[in-house]
Design an enzyme around this catalytic site. Structure first.
Site, PDB file in Angstrom:
ATOM      1  CB  ALA A   1      -0.217  -8.132   1.219  1.00  9.67           C
TER       2      ALA A   1
ATOM      3  CG  HIS B   1       1.855   1.503  -0.761  1.00 11.60           C
ATOM      4  ND1 HIS B   1       2.140   0.187  -0.472  1.00 11.60           N
ATOM      5  CD2 HIS B   1       2.958   2.209  -0.398  1.00 11.60           C
ATOM      6  CE1 HIS B   1       3.369   0.104   0.042  1.00 11.60           C
ATOM      7  NE2 HIS B   1       3.870   1.319   0.084  1.00 11.60           N
TER       8      HIS B   1
ATOM      9  CB  SER C   1       3.123  -5.972   7.251  1.00  9.88           C
ATOM     10  OG  SER C   1       4.226  -5.406   6.544  1.00  9.88           O
TER      11      SER C   1
END
Length: 290
Positions: A29, A127, A200
């Site tokens: 992210a 994901h 991360s």
């Protein structure tokens, strides 16, 4: 981190990249947030606004009304704005153009690596990808924009072919990660000799096992993240800096080493695809810390 220290560490990482046979990049992210996309666990993250339990696969499948509410939430709150690749994405894409990138393994679902120029077959999305919507019955794939338009007009959110349930092609709580993607990503991680973690905190499992596989097979580990990670003590180099700042410096030095006669400039220009307009939606694995 001051510029002098960042420059010195970037020099060392660039040497590792130039020397490496296979470089795998793992992104989280912290890369997407530099494109203005909210993360999930930060002080202003999405889980401070929404209950993660609202994103379980059981709730999604339970009723048409529940699905419609979740679609509204996704399109109204989590997929707004026009997210575009940032310097970190472009630096990683430059590694591909330089012939130094084996693949990208990402926890992000925003399609920005591809928008920056990394070929789709070199991006393993653990994901999923919010660009796609999939029918759970016939597996037909739609672009999210088409379903978003249906939602805005009050139209049906079922598959137009078989009337099956449509679902964003991302991993909800209670769902396993895509098996084939995980297998291929694991194989690449175990076969590389340099594994770069960028943005991360390595607390979202099973995705965070990837650097373990690489280190266990003998690869050198580099971590670029603003906060500590559980694997810092196993890394050859740790850089506490923004992903874009660090990767821009690193790749500039790689270019200088690989193409000294052109001043580090890539000789052949490459047309970049247009960025898609999706914000990031990803779901933390059940056994990860919130």
């Amino acid at each position: 981190m001051d510029d002098k220290n960042l420059d010195a560490l970037a020099e060392k990482v660039s040497d590792l990249i130039v020397e490496a046979r296979k470089v795998v990049v793992f992104t989280g992210a912290g890369v997407s947030t530099e494109s203005g996309i909210s993360d999930f666990r930060g002080p202003d993250g999405l889980w401070t606004k929404f209950d993660p339990e609202d994103f379980t696969i059981d709730k999604f499948l339970r009723s048409a009304e529940t699905r419609r509410q979740q679609w509204r939430l996704l399109s109204g709150e989590l997929i707004t704005g026009e997210a575009k690749p940032n310097p970190a994405h472009y630096a990683i894409a430059d590694l591909h153009r330089l012939g130094k990138l084996d693949c990208v393994i990402t926890q992000n679902v925003d399609n920005l690596h591809q928008a920056a120029g990394v070929p789709d077959d070199k991006v393993f999305e653990l994901h999923g990808n919010m660009r796609r919507v999939v029918c759970l019955r016939c597996r037909r794939v739609y672009l999210f924009e088409k379903i978003k338009a249906r939602l805005a007009s009050g139209g049906s959110l079922d598959c137009e072919v078989c009337r099956g349930i449509l679902k964003p092609d991302v991993v909800f709580f209670g769902e396993p990660l895509p098996e084939r993607t995980v297998e291929e990503a694991t194989a690449h991680a175990a076969a590389c000799d340099l594994f770069l973690v960028i943005g991360s905190s390595l607390v979202v499992y099973p995705a965070a096992y990837m650097p373990d596989y690489a280190v266990g097979a003998g690869a050198k580990l580099v971590i670029i993240n603003l906060s500590p990670t559980p694997m810092d003590d196993q890394a050859a180099i740790v850089i506490r800096a923004r992903a874009g700042d660090a990767m821009t410096k690193i790749v500039e030095k790689v270019k200088e080493k690989l193409h000294p006669k052109t001043g580090g400039e890539l000789v052949q220009a490459v047309d970049l695809p247009h960025p898609i307009h999706y914000n990031r939606v990803g779901f933390k694995r059940k056994n990860a810390k919130m």
